[in-house]
Write an enzyme that holds these catalytic residues in place. Structure first.
Site, short mmCIF file in Angstrom:
data_model
loop_
_atom_site.label_atom_id
_atom_site.label_comp_id
_atom_site.label_asym_id
_atom_site.label_seq_id
_atom_site.Cartn_x
_atom_site.Cartn_y
_atom_site.Cartn_z
N HIS A 78 0.83 -1.22 0.00
CA HIS A 78 0.00 0.00 0.00
C HIS A 78 0.86 1.26 0.00
CE1 HIS A 78 -3.58 -2.39 1.93
NE2 HIS A 78 -3.22 -2.84 0.73
N HIS A 241 -9.12 -1.90 -5.52
CA HIS A 241 -8.07 -2.26 -4.55
C HIS A 241 -7.07 -3.23 -5.16
CE1 HIS A 241 -6.09 -2.54 -0.71
NE2 HIS A 241 -5.96 -3.83 -0.96
N ASP A 245 -3.12 -2.64 -5.21
CA ASP A 245 -2.11 -3.64 -4.82
C ASP A 245 -1.11 -3.89 -5.95
OD1 ASP A 245 -2.87 -4.14 -2.23
OD2 ASP A 245 -3.97 -5.98 -2.68
N HIS A 268 -0.38 -10.99 -5.26
CA HIS A 268 0.99 -10.59 -4.96
C HIS A 268 2.02 -11.56 -5.57
CE1 HIS A 268 -0.78 -7.73 -2.26
NE2 HIS A 268 -1.32 -8.68 -1.51
#
Length: 307
Positions: A78, A241, A245, A268
């Site tokens: 973030h 979001h 990310d 991720h």
């Protein structure tokens, strides 16, 4: 020329880690040209620097973790997203625990910190990684398929599609595209919060995760609906979001990208595999700078606009 950027002065925040739940103090400090973004574990007996890079990422379970030796910093995405969105190249991040504070669960607080400190142009050319040919990572098949791709583009844009098969999420936008040059990161992306499900809380906490999570720093859902009293900040907050990310994960490559990123159900781990695959193919990218601002993509010559 398009110049590198740092902060005009230092700025601080105090919060708790999303997963560890521990109190943590964060200090953002200006850094000289060509420093990059360097996290510093100042709570250790001998402080340890962890410069961000694709190779510094050592864990991608529910967050991006970077390491140097035995020193780690969890949940960096973030803050890294805010740095990417505002075009901050050089920064020291002093931290008193092993996890970046979650604050409100989005990048908005980090954007506020960075803009409050002020963005300073430095007397050194900003270096970009320009993608020259497509690079893609695909995993799984059928219902388990997920992929992420980088393609040539004179600028930086991100397109993401989600697929959660959940009533509350399915009622919102499933796909979104954001162009950093044409959009406004602070307005369009930064306020999108992380999200989770009540059914996963027990499992996560038994593994020592999600200990700092709550409705003040995440969107929380049961099997049917969003439980937060205020509802959503954007009609398509979930997919936004994921873009937030991705911007943080991709900025761990160490330089701003000139590329079009597109993804389906990525996360991720896949994002980190993508930037590692790009760096492994010397013909797929080049490092460029712009001596003449007119040659740079629209919107990239000056720091991002305020709120």
């Amino acid at each position: 020329m398009v110049r590198q950027r740092t902060l005009k002065t230092l700025t601080k925040a105090v919060g708790v880690g999303l997963h560890g739940g521990q109190r943590v103090e964060l200090t953002l400090r200006p850094a000289p040209p060509d420093t990059g973004i360097v996290f510093r574990r100042v709570d250790l007996p001998v402080p340890v620097d962890i410069p961000v890079s694709a190779q510094s990422v050592t864990d991608t379970r529910l967050a991006s973790t970077i390491s140097n030796g035995g020193a780690k910093v969890h949940t960096v995405e973030h803050l890294m997203s805010a740095c990417a969105g505002l075009g901050v190249d050089n920064l020291y991040v002093d931290i008193t625990a092993e996890e970046v504070p979650i604050l409100d669960g989005s990048s908005a607080s980090f954007v506020f910190l960075l803009q409050s400190a002020g963005i300073e142009l430095q007397n050194a050319p900003r270096r970009f990684i320009r993608v020259r040919r497509p690079v893609e990572i695909r995993e799984g098949e059928g219902e388990n398929l997920k992929w992420a791709r980088l393609e040539p583009y004179h600028g930086y844009k991100l397109g993401f599609e989600i697929d959660f098969a959940h009533r509350a999420i399915d009622s919102t936008g499933q796909r979104y595209e954001f162009d950093l040059g044409a959009g406004q990161y602070s307005r369009d992306i930064a306020r999108a919060r992380t999200f989770g499900f009540t059914k996963d809380v027990e499992m996560m906490r038994s593994r020592g995760l999600g200990l700092g999570a709550g409705m003040d720093n995440a969107i929380v859902m049961d099997d049917y609906r969003v439980l937060n009293a205020g509802g959503l900040r954007y009609d398509d907050e979930f997919v936004k979001h994921k873009i937030l990310d991705a911007m943080g994960d991709l900025y761990l490559i160490g330089k701003p990208l000139l590329a079009a990123y597109s993804a389906f159900r990525s996360g991720h781990a896949l994002n980190n595999k993508l930037i590692r695959a790009l760096l492994a193919d010397q013909d797929a990218f080049e490092v460029v700078s712009f001596g003449d601002e007119r040659q740079a993509p629209v919107g990239f010559a000056q720091p991002a606009r305020a709120w």
